[in-house]
Design an enzyme around this catalytic site. Structure first.
Site, mmCIF file in Angstrom:
data_model
loop_
_atom_site.group_PDB
_atom_site.id
_atom_site.type_symbol
_atom_site.label_atom_id
_atom_site.label_comp_id
_atom_site.label_asym_id
_atom_site.label_seq_id
_atom_site.Cartn_x
_atom_site.Cartn_y
_atom_site.Cartn_z
ATOM 1 N N ASP A 8 -19.301 9.058 -36.670
ATOM 2 C CA ASP A 8 -19.830 10.182 -37.435
ATOM 3 C C ASP A 8 -20.051 9.717 -38.865
ATOM 4 O OD1 ASP A 8 -19.457 11.562 -35.127
ATOM 5 O OD2 ASP A 8 -17.998 12.985 -35.925
ATOM 6 N N ASP A 129 -22.999 22.963 -29.072
ATOM 7 C CA ASP A 129 -21.727 23.026 -29.784
ATOM 8 C C ASP A 129 -21.279 24.478 -29.794
ATOM 9 O OD1 ASP A 129 -22.268 20.319 -30.386
ATOM 10 O OD2 ASP A 129 -23.382 20.916 -32.176
#
Length: 239
Positions: A8, A129
């Site tokens: 990330d 998500d």
């Protein structure tokens, strides 16, 4: 089942967030390409990349480290965050990215997902998500009333390569993945489903694999913290 080590990217560094909160980030490597090389050296077959700044900005922000990873690593990579138009999709695929992950636009502009999947078969995934089964967008900052399973089903005939399902409340918390919800989603669609959020032990990976329905798992913090040994995890999933 494939394990996708996660990198990330925030402000050019490899970080992990706690439950998607940009104010609660831990930097694990200031050289994301070096981190990627370490994962490849350990035997990973894929890399999972996220442009965190891009997810909030709506366009690529951490392009330089992503491009460095693509140049220096010889395994396929998938990328999400800030990919919201055809020009950006085409740009990333032209640079050697194997798969783009479309999240926010899957809710706001589903026709773009369908167009991209037709134009680039096998190279477009949908990122779903969710908090308590409801989809969140724009770097998880905005919650919607869209049901995660309904959204997945809406792309059943679109030709997308995979669905990455993230339980936001589990992400970065080292508390284990939401296996029941992920398995239920995977059984509701024919599209391969990749589990994300909370994968923090070999037992978690074994349980995901044992469902027989989940095609992959993403892990980040557990690999950085040493809670999961990447070599042992790959052996487990290949066995």
């Amino acid at each position: 089942m494939i394990l996708y080590p996660a990198i990330d990217l925030k402000d050019g560094h490899a970080v992990r967030l706690l439950r998607g909160d940009m104010e609660k980030s831990t930097t694990f490597n200031e050289d994301p390409a070096a981190q990627a090389r370490d994962f490849v050296k350990a035997g990973c077959e894929w890399l999972h990349l996220v442009d965190l700044n891009g997810a909030f900005a709506g366009s690529p922000v951490n392009a330089a480290p992503v491009e460095a990873i693509l140049r220096e690593c010889n395994v396929p990579a998938q990328l999400g965050g800030g990919i919201r138009d055809m020009a950006t999709i085409e740009m990333w695929l032209s640079k050697g990215l194997e798969r783009v992950i479309l999240g926010t636009v899957a809710v706001e502009n589903p026709d773009l997902v369908r167009e991209a999947a037709r134009a680039f078969p096998g190279h477009v995934a949908v990122g779903i998500d969710a908090r308590q089964g409801r989809v969140a967008t724009k770097g998880w900052a905005e919650e919607t009333d869209v049901d995660a399973t309904d959204l997945a089903k809406s792309f059943e005939d679109a030709g997308v390569a995979a669905i990455i399902y993230t339980d936001i409340d589990r992400d970065g918390a080292m508390g284990g993945p939401n296996i029941p919800a992920t398995e239920a989603l995977a059984r509701a669609v024919s599209i391969p489903v990749i589990a994300s959020g909370g994968v923090s032990s070999l037992d978690d990976l074994a349980a995901l694999k044992a469902t027989g329905a989940i095609s992959g798992a993403i892990s980040g913090r557990a690999l950085y913290d040493g809670a999961i040994d990447l070599g042992a995890a790959l052996d487990l999933l290949r066995g």
